[in-house]
Write a protein that holds these residues in place. Sequence first.
Motif, PDB file in Angstrom:
ATOM      1  N   ALA A   1       0.822  -1.213   0.000  1.00  0.00           N
ATOM      2  CA  ALA A   1       0.000   0.000   0.000  1.00  0.00           C
ATOM      3  C   ALA A   1       0.854   1.258   0.000  1.00  0.00           C
ATOM      4  O   ALA A   1       0.318   2.361   0.148  1.00  0.00           O
ATOM      5  CB  ALA A   1      -0.935  -0.008   1.203  1.00  0.00           C
ATOM      6  N   GLY A   2       2.168   1.102  -0.159  1.00  0.00           N
ATOM      7  CA  GLY A   2       3.044   2.259  -0.311  1.00  0.00           C
ATOM      8  C   GLY A   2       3.739   2.727   0.945  1.00  0.00           C
ATOM      9  O   GLY A   2       4.427   3.754   0.914  1.00  0.00           O
ATOM     10  N   TRP A   3       3.615   1.995   2.064  1.00  0.00           N
ATOM     11  CA  TRP A   3       4.216   2.414   3.322  1.00  0.00           C
ATOM     12  C   TRP A   3       5.613   1.833   3.478  1.00  0.00           C
ATOM     13  O   TRP A   3       5.953   0.816   2.878  1.00  0.00           O
ATOM     14  CB  TRP A   3       3.356   1.962   4.506  1.00  0.00           C
ATOM     15  CG  TRP A   3       1.973   2.520   4.509  1.00  0.00           C
ATOM     16  CD1 TRP A   3       0.865   1.973   3.927  1.00  0.00           C
ATOM     17  CD2 TRP A   3       1.535   3.743   5.117  1.00  0.00           C
ATOM     18  NE1 TRP A   3      -0.228   2.776   4.138  1.00  0.00           N
ATOM     19  CE2 TRP A   3       0.154   3.864   4.879  1.00  0.00           C
ATOM     20  CE3 TRP A   3       2.187   4.735   5.855  1.00  0.00           C
ATOM     21  CZ2 TRP A   3      -0.595   4.940   5.332  1.00  0.00           C
ATOM     22  CZ3 TRP A   3       1.444   5.802   6.324  1.00  0.00           C
ATOM     23  CH2 TRP A   3       0.075   5.912   6.059  1.00  0.00           C
ATOM     24  N   PHE A   4       6.419   2.463   4.353  1.00  0.00           N
ATOM     25  CA  PHE A   4       7.736   1.966   4.719  1.00  0.00           C
ATOM     26  C   PHE A   4       7.677   1.482   6.171  1.00  0.00           C
ATOM     27  O   PHE A   4       7.296   2.235   7.068  1.00  0.00           O
ATOM     28  CB  PHE A   4       8.804   3.063   4.597  1.00  0.00           C
ATOM     29  CG  PHE A   4       8.988   3.569   3.190  1.00  0.00           C
ATOM     30  CD1 PHE A   4       9.815   2.908   2.296  1.00  0.00           C
ATOM     31  CD2 PHE A   4       8.320   4.714   2.761  1.00  0.00           C
ATOM     32  CE1 PHE A   4       9.986   3.384   1.007  1.00  0.00           C
ATOM     33  CE2 PHE A   4       8.477   5.195   1.483  1.00  0.00           C
ATOM     34  CZ  PHE A   4       9.316   4.525   0.593  1.00  0.00           C
ATOM     35  N   LEU A   5       8.061   0.239   6.394  1.00  0.00           N
ATOM     36  CA  LEU A   5       8.032  -0.323   7.741  1.00  0.00           C
ATOM     37  C   LEU A   5       9.143   0.254   8.602  1.00  0.00           C
ATOM     38  O   LEU A   5      10.231   0.535   8.110  1.00  0.00           O
ATOM     39  CB  LEU A   5       8.187  -1.842   7.679  1.00  0.00           C
ATOM     40  CG  LEU A   5       7.151  -2.607   6.856  1.00  0.00           C
ATOM     41  CD1 LEU A   5       7.583  -4.055   6.722  1.00  0.00           C
ATOM     42  CD2 LEU A   5       5.779  -2.514   7.490  1.00  0.00           C
ATOM     43  N   PHE A   6       8.899   0.419   9.895  1.00  0.00           N
ATOM     44  CA  PHE A   6       9.956   0.789  10.827  1.00  0.00           C
ATOM     45  C   PHE A   6       9.576   0.228  12.191  1.00  0.00           C
ATOM     46  O   PHE A   6       8.404  -0.027  12.484  1.00  0.00           O
ATOM     47  CB  PHE A   6      10.171   2.303  10.901  1.00  0.00           C
ATOM     48  CG  PHE A   6       9.091   3.051  11.624  1.00  0.00           C
ATOM     49  CD1 PHE A   6       9.232   3.421  12.950  1.00  0.00           C
ATOM     50  CD2 PHE A   6       7.913   3.384  10.971  1.00  0.00           C
ATOM     51  CE1 PHE A   6       8.229   4.110  13.614  1.00  0.00           C
ATOM     52  CE2 PHE A   6       6.907   4.073  11.623  1.00  0.00           C
ATOM     53  CZ  PHE A   6       7.067   4.442  12.953  1.00  0.00           C
ATOM     54  N   GLY A   7      10.572   0.044  13.035  1.00  0.00           N
ATOM     55  CA  GLY A   7      10.321  -0.532  14.345  1.00  0.00           C
ATOM     56  C   GLY A   7       9.989  -2.012  14.256  1.00  0.00           C
ATOM     57  O   GLY A   7       9.723  -2.552  13.181  1.00  0.00           O
ATOM     58  N   ALA A   8      10.030  -2.686  15.396  1.00  0.00           N
ATOM     59  CA  ALA A   8       9.746  -4.118  15.439  1.00  0.00           C
ATOM     60  C   ALA A   8       8.241  -4.364  15.408  1.00  0.00           C
ATOM     61  O   ALA A   8       7.450  -3.555  15.885  1.00  0.00           O
ATOM     62  CB  ALA A   8      10.348  -4.728  16.700  1.00  0.00           C
ATOM     63  N   SER A   9       7.837  -5.480  14.826  1.00  0.00           N
ATOM     64  CA  SER A   9       6.432  -5.868  14.849  1.00  0.00           C
ATOM     65  C   SER A   9       6.114  -6.522  16.189  1.00  0.00           C
ATOM     66  O   SER A   9       7.001  -6.985  16.899  1.00  0.00           O
ATOM     67  CB  SER A   9       6.118  -6.828  13.701  1.00  0.00           C
ATOM     68  OG  SER A   9       6.827  -8.040  13.873  1.00  0.00           O
ATOM     69  N   GLN A  10       4.825  -6.562  16.535  1.00  0.00           N
ATOM     70  CA  GLN A  10       4.365  -7.245  17.743  1.00  0.00           C
ATOM     71  C   GLN A  10       3.359  -8.312  17.340  1.00  0.00           C
ATOM     72  O   GLN A  10       2.553  -8.099  16.430  1.00  0.00           O
ATOM     73  CB  GLN A  10       3.695  -6.273  18.714  1.00  0.00           C
ATOM     74  CG  GLN A  10       4.593  -5.151  19.195  1.00  0.00           C
ATOM     75  CD  GLN A  10       3.876  -4.288  20.221  1.00  0.00           C
ATOM     76  OE1 GLN A  10       3.368  -4.768  21.216  1.00  0.00           O
ATOM     77  NE2 GLN A  10       3.832  -2.992  19.961  1.00  0.00           N
ATOM     78  N   THR A  11       3.403  -9.446  18.027  1.00  0.00           N
ATOM     79  CA  THR A  11       2.485 -10.534  17.734  1.00  0.00           C
ATOM     80  C   THR A  11       1.958 -11.119  19.033  1.00  0.00           C
ATOM     81  O   THR A  11       2.719 -11.340  19.976  1.00  0.00           O
ATOM     82  CB  THR A  11       3.173 -11.638  16.910  1.00  0.00           C
ATOM     83  OG1 THR A  11       3.659 -11.080  15.694  1.00  0.00           O
ATOM     84  CG2 THR A  11       2.188 -12.752  16.584  1.00  0.00           C
TER      85      THR A  11
END
Length: 532
Positions: free
Chosen positions: A72-82
């Motif tokens: 969708a055009g975004w840039f990921l940053f930071g850790a994901s949470q699950t």
Amino acid sequence: MRRTSILLITLVFLAGAAPAQRSWLDRPVDSNWNNGNGVVPNAPRNAGRIEGICQDQVRQPESIADRAVTRAGWFLFGASQTYGAVTLVTAMADVDGMCRPNNYNAFVFVGNRFAGTLSPTPAGARSDGALGSVHLAGPRRITAEFARYTSQDALCCPSQMSFVEYEISSGARAVVRVADVRTEAVCRDGGVVETQDNVVSGTVTYRQRSALPRTAVLIVKIVDVSRQDVSAIVVAEQRIETAGKQVPISFDIAYDRSRIQQRNTYAIQAEIRDSGRLLFITDTRYPVITQGNPRSVDVTVVPVGGGPGPRGGTIRGSVTFRERIALAANSEVMVKLVDSADSNRTAVAETTFSTGNRQPPYSFELDYEPREINRQRNYELYAEIRIAGRLRFKSDAGQRVELRGNRTDNVELVLTSAPETGEAVTGRTLDLSRLGAGSIKIGDRSTQFLINGRVNVRTDGTAEVTVSSLQGTYRFGGRVTFFDNETVRIAVENSGDADASGEIEVKYSGRNLRSVGGTDLILDGQAVTLRF
């Protein structure tokens, strides 16, 4: 949990001018911007580019949720949470002059389906309502903090904070909604050290060739070690349930700036426990944050009483198969110990690890608690190998193991190929194709005109629909849910190696394909309109 449920992704509190209008944080919580359509909102079109050293802030996609957001055009940053089936990721459209996230938001997925964002609009750098720490507190609860500014606040220091609690609804279309908002003044003292961000990240590993139990928990702390004559004061703590993940294990631990004094010394301490028993601990100081020390550190822990094996029991061996084929990278191997008399094959102990780029045989170490073993009973090992979540190899039968001492070595588990499909549900095949006209539209992309369609149904009830345009080909795979002489309905499960869901209905007569249409069709988090 593939990752910690108590992870804080703290985004810098990006200060700014007074709000030009009333913030959504000050409005009633009875309305919701998340509608449950499963479509990830597109990144702002007027966003800038991320270049130079700021590119170090961008995280590469690793999961289905990550890919849905980046598409969708975004840039990921930071850790994901699950937490169970819930995944939370943060992403930005651009950065400011200090490489801080700008035009950013947090995206929530349930079972790989998009459930909503934590803010109705992207948070602006140095502005009122900037999203701060986010805490995935459980399978249905999220908490977050937002910086609040008045016209009298300096850019460094918001005078208030809004604390928001979210609920995730249950059902086929999970939706994130605001449950409560409270705004409070921020208490500060003169000793606060101003930093670019307030997250210490890194990895924890150990040198021993042993696997962690699935129930092991990694605890990482930031501690004040300025005074030698008193116990270290814990500034912040993060607990990571390993759930089969092996070292190195990444961490991102957030801290409250108001608790940091520039003159003091801070360090990272880490320990790994299983059922309360201490397995590993740091024996070296890892300074961070102040006095020129970094906010990124790789930590090595050492075993306590020999680590996970000697104080308990350990089974060592290898997993292999006879077929002369190469496995895809990062396939998953699972080995479990079960009571031979247990028809449900409930695991007494279990370990799961990634193959990386290696090929078989794969060495394993399976740790178990001797107190959970009844020496009057027999025990067996089972194993399986999955590729992208699909079972590829498995044990035909359990392999007996002798647990006479606390260590069993040289066990070889030879797996056989697992059936690629389940039990036949149709007993019929169908092979249809035609040239014609149709269209497919994914998210906000331009509509593509289709010129060819093909449908293949197998006797085991699996099916594949392929449609082609001049720009490319799309394949949707799944299982047949309805099949008569005119209609086939297919519950979509994938699109090649991408995530997909929804239903495709096929109309036909004899061997002639009449039409193909999609209902609630989603491809990697984006809505798909399919007509052929």
